[in-house]
Design an enzyme around this catalytic site. Structure first.
Site, PDB file in Angstrom:
ATOM      1  N   LYS A 173       0.835  -1.215   0.000  1.00  0.00           N
ATOM      2  CA  LYS A 173       0.000   0.000   0.000  1.00  0.00           C
ATOM      3  C   LYS A 173       0.860   1.251   0.000  1.00  0.00           C
ATOM      4  CE  LYS A 173      -3.527   2.346   2.828  1.00  0.00           C
ATOM      5  NZ  LYS A 173      -2.877   3.435   3.548  1.00  0.00           N
ATOM      6  N   HIS A 186      -1.935   7.908   0.667  1.00  0.00           N
ATOM      7  CA  HIS A 186      -2.230   7.961   2.102  1.00  0.00           C
ATOM      8  C   HIS A 186      -3.256   9.075   2.400  1.00  0.00           C
ATOM      9  CE1 HIS A 186      -0.304   5.937   5.673  1.00  0.00           C
ATOM     10  NE2 HIS A 186      -1.043   6.817   6.310  1.00  0.00           N
ATOM     11  N   ASP A 237      -7.117   3.787  -3.197  1.00  0.00           N
ATOM     12  CA  ASP A 237      -7.744   4.656  -2.200  1.00  0.00           C
ATOM     13  C   ASP A 237      -7.269   6.080  -2.382  1.00  0.00           C
ATOM     14  OD1 ASP A 237      -5.641   5.618  -0.269  1.00  0.00           O
ATOM     15  OD2 ASP A 237      -5.408   3.484   0.174  1.00  0.00           O
TER      16      ASP A 237
END
Ligand code: FNR
Length: 368
Positions: A239, A263, A294
């Site tokens: 990630k 992030h 994301d």
């Protein structure tokens, strides 16, 4: 906010936690949810959650950049709303929808039961919960809170012995994958947070002996991926990837899934929006490795744009905090119902009845 009380009972330490709110909420949109939640939180906690690094260009860009793409709806396809199938399978896990809860630490800042309430809410909606290693509750407590699907996110500690011990607890507890976050390697504070002049709101971490949790390893390399995989015995999601070359290198080093993320604009201000870098990364991976995206997902429309541009699933960050603040487990299930409703509606309008059918032909980049 009441702190947790740890007591000795027989041989086992137990955690006594005040029961918090559990109320199903009806979400109209995330902006309204955030303004309502803001009235319930201290300024320090709100700013800690809401803000991004530095001057917050990336934080805002994450939302704006979805407007670079518009839909190109396909008409007359005979799609029936009730037959729209939003299910996906990722790492062998079949999920009712492709919207994950992104890993985030310290949920007890907004709800006394912390991540246990989040886990209950996630399970009610069949949502895959990604649990942060910086959680307030222990990973075992969270795992036991529901039978819903869960992955564990890892911040490696400078003490690799401590990292190994933690990673060895993950599989026995029932988690099915480890997410190795690779972009939290320095200060991510916003100017606003610094202006407030307060220390970061902090609660003891549930997984570590007090005092050891903040020593994140920052000199990360691909050898750390192998370490994480070997120590946990689980597939690893990397990630924090924003470059196609890094995505390819991660796969070569053994990553099973790539999470495209900046992030939520909390790491390095000035990095592009996730939706901006996603197409290049998807192109590099050629569909061989699943991609989660994301940063900035606020509507079903955003979900569909990310899936059309090459993501297999998306993860949601800040909206989860607002939902947890306002409804606890019921807030989380209400939030996921909102995302699902919007996802179905957008798929219907695009003329698509299953996730795998979404592709580049459903969106178009608009020139500015
Ligand atoms: C995070 N995020 C994060 N990520 C991670 O890998 N481990 C963590 O412990 C945390 N903690 C955390 C705390 C808070 C308050 C926030 C807002 C975020 C980042 C998170 O997983 C995700 O990448 C972003 O939040 C996604 O962006 P949006 O949806 O918030 O725009």
């Amino acid at each position: 906010m009441r702190a947790q009380v740890h007591e000795e009972a027989e041989n086992e330490p137990v955690t006594i936690v005040r029961k918090g709110i559990d109320k199903e909420i009806d979400v109209i949109n995330v902006d309204l949810l955030e303004s309502e939640a803001k009235t319930r939180l201290s300024e320090a906690v709100y700013v800690f959650i809401a803000n991004g690094a530095g001057g917050q260009w990336t934080l805002h860009e994450n939302l704006r950049a979805f407007n670079d793409y518009v839909f190109t709806p396909h008409r007359m396809g005979g799609v029936v709303r009730d037959k729209i199938d939003t299910s996906i399978t990722i790492l062998g896990e079949t999920l009712p929808h492709p919207i994950l809860i992104s890993p985030m630490g310290s949920h007890a800042l907004v709800h006394p039961e912390g991540e246990v309430a989040t886990a209950e809410g996630a399970a009610r909606s069949g949502t895959l919960l990604c649990v942060s290693s910086a959680s307030t509750r222990s990973l075992e407590d969270i795992a036991k809170a529901s039978s819903g699907p869960k992955w564990f996110q890892m911040y490696l500690n400078v003490d690799m012995g401590l990292s190994r011990e933690l990673l060895q607890r993950v599989r026995p507890a029932g988690f099915k994958a480890v997410i190795l976050t690779v972009d939290a390697i320095g200060q991510g504070s916003s100017d606003e947070y610094v202006r407030l002049g307060r220390a970061r709101p902090w609660l003891p971490y549930g997984n570590f002996p007090t005092g050891s949790a903040n020593a994140f390893k920052t000199d990360l390399s691909w050898a750390d991926l192998e370490f994480t995989r070997n120590a946990s015995g689980l597939p690893v999601v990397v990630k924090g990837i924003t470059r196609a070359e890094d995505a390819a290198a991660a796969v070569k080093a053994g990553a099973s899934v790539i999470q495209v993320s900046n992030h939520g604009g909390r790491a390095l201000d000035g990095t592009p929006a996730s939706i901006t870098v996603l197409p290049k990364i998807a192109d590099a991976l050629q569909g061989d490795t699943p991609i989660i995206m994301d940063s900035g997902i606020r509507r079903g429309m955003d979900v569909v744009k990310a899936l059309a541009l090459g993501a297999n699933a998306v993860a949601v960050g800040r909206p989860v905090w607002w939902a947890l603040t306002l409804g606890g487990a019921g807030g989380i299930s209400g939030l996921m119902a909102y995302f699902h409703r919007e996802l179905v509606n957008t798929m219907l309008h695009c003329g698509v009845d299953k996730i795998a059918a979404l592709g580049h032909e459903h969106v178009e980049r608009v020139s500015r």
